[in-house]
Scaffold this motif. Structure first.
Motif, PDB file in Angstrom:
ATOM      1  N   GLU A  24       2.734 -25.196  51.387  1.00  0.00           N
ATOM      2  CA  GLU A  24       2.950 -24.483  50.017  1.00  0.00           C
ATOM      3  C   GLU A  24       1.889 -24.923  49.194  1.00  0.00           C
ATOM      4  O   GLU A  24       1.041 -23.942  48.546  1.00  0.00           O
ATOM      5  N   THR A  53       0.371 -27.285  43.481  1.00  0.00           N
ATOM      6  CA  THR A  53       0.960 -26.314  42.599  1.00  0.00           C
ATOM      7  C   THR A  53       0.270 -26.510  41.151  1.00  0.00           C
ATOM      8  O   THR A  53      -0.176 -25.444  40.624  1.00  0.00           O
ATOM      9  N   ALA A 110       4.984 -18.232  46.217  1.00  0.00           N
ATOM     10  CA  ALA A 110       6.445 -17.838  46.038  1.00  0.00           C
ATOM     11  C   ALA A 110       7.429 -18.437  47.311  1.00  0.00           C
ATOM     12  O   ALA A 110       8.222 -17.512  47.874  1.00  0.00           O
ATOM     13  N   GLY A 111       7.065 -19.494  47.807  1.00  0.00           N
ATOM     14  CA  GLY A 111       7.884 -20.035  48.570  1.00  0.00           C
ATOM     15  C   GLY A 111       7.519 -19.555  50.375  1.00  0.00           C
ATOM     16  O   GLY A 111       8.015 -20.163  51.284  1.00  0.00           O
ATOM     17  N   TRP A 168       6.834 -22.506  52.653  1.00  0.00           N
ATOM     18  CA  TRP A 168       7.961 -23.023  53.195  1.00  0.00           C
ATOM     19  C   TRP A 168       8.489 -22.400  54.492  1.00  0.00           C
ATOM     20  O   TRP A 168       8.987 -22.781  55.441  1.00  0.00           O
ATOM     21  N   ILE A 169       8.505 -21.027  54.272  1.00  0.00           N
ATOM     22  CA  ILE A 169       8.818 -20.061  55.157  1.00  0.00           C
ATOM     23  C   ILE A 169       8.015 -20.430  56.455  1.00  0.00           C
ATOM     24  O   ILE A 169       8.609 -20.370  57.576  1.00  0.00           O
ATOM     25  N   PHE A 222      14.859 -15.608  52.447  1.00  0.00           N
ATOM     26  CA  PHE A 222      15.188 -17.191  52.462  1.00  0.00           C
ATOM     27  C   PHE A 222      16.620 -17.271  53.208  1.00  0.00           C
ATOM     28  O   PHE A 222      16.554 -18.114  54.097  1.00  0.00           O
TER      29      PHE A 222
END
Lengths: 361, 308
Positions: free
Chosen positions: B43, B104, B223-224, B227-228, B277
């Motif tokens: 991320e 970030t 926005a994640g 992580w996905i 998610f």
């Protein structure tokens, strides 16, 4: 040639010395970063670390803020440290914090406008329970299906943020708020507020809970069988299984405790400093607490000190933003840098640095 | 040909666009993990790539240079992770988290003067003849170069790991670093290269979000998705072909929920927004429940290699 030789046991001296060294080194590198942005590095560092505590003009406002900001960080980090010690990686504390605030606030607002002494304690229980249950999702998936708890707990942060948005815009919206998003202001409802207990210190019930958590964690880790099992599992999972440690129970316990403490932190925040459920309620405490846990060496007393230090960087960062126009993202970089430098220095704890003559070796 | 206000041609075409960043990042992370290194900083590397690419594209006016800068930016950040885990022998999980926190912050610092600017757009490549095929043409053959590059990368990574000597060495390092070391392979060098490749791919994926998919710079733009991408590597059992399936599956969910939001479906917006998610969690559970004992994960994944 420099080589690293594994120490039989982690060095006690370096365990304590490295966090201090890391903070100093981060200040120097951070100063260079601020200088590169065209700010006077000495002034910037002084504004962040000194002025909030000792400047005549700002200290009166900033000093109480220290405890206000440190309390949630310490509460969450204490919970995380138990899991981190045992190699259980809960990185979704931000989600557990949000859900704790939501469940606690929902229970309180459901009883509005009732005024009774037991409402606030009930909300506290609901907040802890909410965080606990949210953390049970990765815990049960881990124990039942061996699903990776790192990814599940993190995914649930994004889910929690959406629930928060729907609460602030929908089911918890203040019916007398003229259509603005956000719930009723809990800190202004006597039965639901979490007030400053001693005026001028910033100490609210969350601060009390944070100190209690530090003491409880210290006792648990050092004097209780469960604490020993946590440490054993982290150091040697195989040995722990032979010693009869129930590793599933440990997963449930570590994640559950972390969730409950994060939920508590959320509840104390929403009823006190934040005041209401709003879309931007999640302020990243759950992620900063990861830095706090590591900087505090996963030790309760260390976490207490680290929590205060990170709280100081938040307050000082705001001050530097106001006084010097230092962007808030610079503080985020600063905090990330601190964790990286600290992790790099871990090598001094676990390894002996030796200079070896290459021909001889 | 509409279904409840959703045009299937546009839906499928935007599916490919939405899937590309996930695909690029997940492929890179898969190669990193194949060498035995778990980098949770995807991320952070993605968002750094997103901002580097955006700034370079705006300043030079060339989206191509933007993507080059994004790959360099992502790779530069990943080298920090390499330094921590390979030289300073740090545990990989916290090092990856630190990378995400750092990335970030860095991205939001670098991008603060670029909010609200429109980047130069990447032209679509219309594949001659094929683009005229009804239905399939507009869906598959009218995209920009990066979409095709990402598909090419799937084949390239698969062939590299399966058929080349270097790919074999990389897998050997990931399966048994002590044996690979004993055979004379430079374990740390191989891992540095794999980490760097993962960083560059994550950077490209990030830039695809900020330059093509959105296209704009805002804080927390990834926005994640990083992580996905990590979850998709697990879902794919470390196989390039399945990474493609996983990425397109999640791209599909993302596009479908966005379209349902736009079409005003009678489902709460928040529920739709959290669906990618939730789907990731479900998929992770299914994958981990199905396997009893043996997984396809590289044996040395997350382990520290040290000789003294």
């Amino acid at each position: 040639m420099i080589t690293f030789v594994k120490r039989p046991q982690p060095s006690k001296f370096w365990t304590i010395a490295t966090p201090v060294l890391a903070v100093i080194l981060t200040m120097i590198l951070g100063g260079l970063l601020f200088a590169a942005m065209g700010k006077d590095p000495v002034v910037a560092i002084r504004t962040i670390f000194w002025d909030p505590l000792f400047n005549d003009q700002f200290a009166a406002y900033s000093r109480p803020q220290l405890l206000v900001k440190a309390a949630p960080l310490i509460l969450i980090a204490i919970g995380l440290s138990l899991g981190f010690k045992a190699g259980i990686w809960n990185i979704g504390a931000e989600g557990q914090y949000i859900i704790g605030a939501l469940t606690g606030a929902s229970v309180g607002l459901a009883l509005y406008p009732l005024d009774a002494w037991w409402i606030f304690p009930l909300m506290v229980i609901a907040g802890a329970l909410g965080g606990f249950l949210w953390a049970m999702i990765p815990a049960i998936l881990k124990t039942r299906f061996n699903t990776n708890e790192i990814l599940v707990s993190l995914m649930l942060v994004y889910v929690a943020e959406q629930i928060l948005a729907s609460a602030a815009l929908g089911f918890l919206r203040n019916p007398e708020g003229n259509g603005f998003p956000g719930s009723r202001n809990l800190s202004q409802i006597p039965a639901m507020s979490n007030p400053e207990l001693i005026s001028g210190t910033g100490a609210h019930w969350g601060v009390v809970a944070a100190f209690a958590a530090v003491v409880a964690a210290y006792v648990l880790i050092n004097k209780h069988m469960l604490g020993f099992q946590i440490r054993l599992t982290g150091e040697s999972p195989r040995a722990a299984r032979f010693a009869g440690v129930k590793d599933r129970l440990l997963v449930v316990f570590c994640l559950g405790t972390a969730g409950a403490l994060a939920g508590l932190a959320g509840l104390f925040e929403v009823t006190g400093p934040a005041g209401q459920i709003s879309i931007d309620f999640g302020a990243g405490y759950g992620f900063t607490a990861i830095i706090v846990a590591f900087l505090g060496r996963l030790h309760p007393v260390g976490i207490l000190l680290a929590g205060l230090l990170l709280a100081l960087t938040f307050i000082g960062g705001e001050l530097a933003q106001f006084m010097l126009g230092l962007p808030s993202a610079a503080i985020q970089v600063f905090q990330g840098m601190l964790l990286m430098i600290l992790l790099a220095m871990d090598i001094l704890v676990n390894y002996r640095v030796m200079i070896v003559n290459k021909e001889a070796a | 040909m509409d279904f409840g206000g959703i045009n299937p041609v546009i839906l499928l075409a935007s599916l490919m666009v939405a899937s590309t960043p996930i695909l690029l990042a997940a492929l890179g992370e898969m190669v990193t993990e194949k060498s035995g290194v778990l980098n949770l900083g995807v991320e952070g590397m993605m968002i750094t790539g997103a901002v580097c690419g955006f700034i370079a594209a705006v300043e030079t006016g060339s989206p191509t240079l933007g993507f080059v800068a994004a790959a360099i930016g992502g790779m530069a950040l990943s080298m920090l992770f390499g330094l921590l885990t390979q030289v300073f022998l740090t545990t990989q999980v916290p090092a990856g988290l630190a990378l995400t926190l750092m990335g970030t912050g860095l991205a939001s610092l670098l991008g603060q003067n670029y909010v609200g600017i429109k980047p130069p757009s990447l032209p679509d490549l219309h594949v001659p003849l094929l683009q005229d095929i009804p239905f399939i043409g507009p869906v598959v053959f009218q995209h920009d170069a990066v979409v095709y590059l990402s598909l090419f990368a799937v084949v390239a990574v698969w062939a590299f790991l399966k058929y080349t000597r270097a790919g074999l060495v990389l897998r050997a390092v990931g399966e048994n670093h002590a044996a690979a070391h004993a055979l004379g392979y430079k374990v740390k060098l191989v891992r540095f290269a794999a980490i760097g490749f993962g960083g560059a791919m994550a950077g490209l994926g990030g830039a695809y979000i900020s330059l093509v998919r959105v296209p704009q710079w805002t804080d927390g733009i990834t926005a994640g998705i990083g992580w996905i991408a990590l979850a998709i590597v697990v879902f794919a059992s470390w196989r390039a072909g399945r990474v493609l399936i996983g990425a397109y599956l999640f791209g599909g969910i993302t596009v479908l929920q966005l379209n349902l939001q736009a079409a005003g479906a009678k489902v709460p917006v928040e529920l739709l927004s959290m669906s990618p998610f939730l789907a990731t969690i479900v998929v992770l559970v299914v994958i981990s429940a199905r396997r009893h004992g043996g997984t396809n994960a590289p044996a040395m994944l997350g382990r520290i290699f040290h000789t003294s």
